[in-house]
Design an enzyme around this catalytic site. Structure first.
Site, PDB file in Angstrom:
ATOM      1  N   ASP A 104       0.846  -1.196   0.000  1.00 30.36           N
ATOM      2  CA  ASP A 104       0.000   0.000   0.000  1.00 30.36           C
ATOM      3  C   ASP A 104       0.885   1.251   0.000  1.00 30.36           C
ATOM      4  OD1 ASP A 104      -2.178  -1.651   0.196  1.00 30.36           O
ATOM      5  OD2 ASP A 104      -2.305  -1.486   2.381  1.00 30.36           O
TER       6      ASP A 104
HETATM    7  N1  URA Z   1      -1.275  -5.975   3.668  1.00 31.05           N
HETATM    8  C1  URA Z   1      -1.764  -4.719   3.714  1.00 31.05           C
HETATM    9  O1  URA Z   1      -2.814  -4.468   4.283  1.00 31.05           O
HETATM   10  N2  URA Z   1      -1.054  -3.757   3.113  1.00 31.05           N
HETATM   11  C2  URA Z   1       0.133  -3.958   2.502  1.00 31.05           C
HETATM   12  O2  URA Z   1       0.735  -3.027   1.993  1.00 31.05           O
HETATM   13  C3  URA Z   1       0.629  -5.278   2.472  1.00 31.05           C
HETATM   14  C4  URA Z   1      -0.101  -6.272   3.059  1.00 31.05           C
END
Ligand code: URA
Length: 240
Positions: A104
């Site tokens: 993310d």
């Molecule tokens: N899980 C998430 O919620 N975000 C990420 O960036 C990676 C795994």
């Protein structure tokens, strides 16, 4: 066999047009011989190439470790936002690179960037059980009953299933920091897993993929090429 100019541009040495000009200026050698035309066919795995006396180290595929900073998109291109590919230093740039799996925008840590689609597929496919380890800072305490739920797998109301995760507390005196290992990569998976037990992830960092740990000397935003043994570490079965 491949065209010399194509090989040079694939390795990020110069553009195909620049290769033509370098060859015309007799600045390129193949197997020790000056090459005047950049369209000659060579075998990049066997032939040696020099540009201005410096050997070109040929890599069919590139595998890059990045310590992703927050605020940067895990994508190859974006009209507005800065992407992880934009962060690569010029010497690591070449066409076809993409992030193998997304973090993310606000997640930090270990990201692999490559131009090898099969490798990325194998690393990401849950079938291959390449576990990804994350450290999550939570807005509350992760009690034992919640750990048990996360460790036994979760089905959300919308039907989304998350396979059992492995949970540990790096500091048993602080239950707001948890390490979680998963081998799937569903959208916002770690955040949604903690949300399902009533906790919000405030910070998330990926520390390890398979047997490959984030290089502690790599500052946020920096990248480096992985050595072949490190690429293998990703798939070694230590964490199966
Ligand atoms: N899980 C998430 O919620 N975000 C990420 O960036 C990676 C795994």
């Amino acid at each position: 066999m491949e065209r010399l100019d194509k090989v040079l541009s694939s390795q990020g040495i110069c553009s195909r047009k620049e290769a033509r000009s370098l060859a015309a200026k007799q600045r390129i050698k193949v197997n020790g011989e000056v090459i005047k035309k950049s369209d000659v066919k060579i075998d990049p795995e066997k032939d040696t190439i020099e540009v201005d006396g410096t050997a070109v180290e040929y890599r069919r595929y590139l595998y890059i470790m990045m310590n992703k900073p927050s605020g940067v998109l895990s994508a190859s291109t974006d009209k507005k936002a800065q992407t992880v590919i934009d962060l690569l230093p010029p010497e690591l740039r070449r066409s076809g690179l993409f992030p193998a799996g997304r973090l993310d925008k606000d997640t930090t840590g270990l990201l692999i960037i490559t131009d090898d689609g099969d490798f990325a597929h194998n690393m990401l496919s849950p079938k291959n059980k390449v576990y990804k380890l994350y450290c999550a800072k939570l807005d509350g305490e992760l009690e034992e009953n919640k750990i048990k739920i996360l460790e036994s797998g979760i089905t959300l109301k919308d039907g989304t299933c998350f396979k059992p995760a492995r949970i540990s507390l790096p500091n048993p005196n602080d239950r707001t920091i948890a390490e979680i290992e998963i081998c799937e990569g569903k959208y916002h998976q770690v955040k949604r897993m903690f949300q399902s037990v009533g906790l919000t992830v405030i910070q998330l960092k990926r520390l390890r993929i398979g047997g490959l740990c984030l290089d502690k000397e790599l500052f946020e935003g920096k990248s480096r090429i992985l050595a072949p043994f490190e690429v293998k570490d990703i798939f070694n079965g230590k964490y199966d």
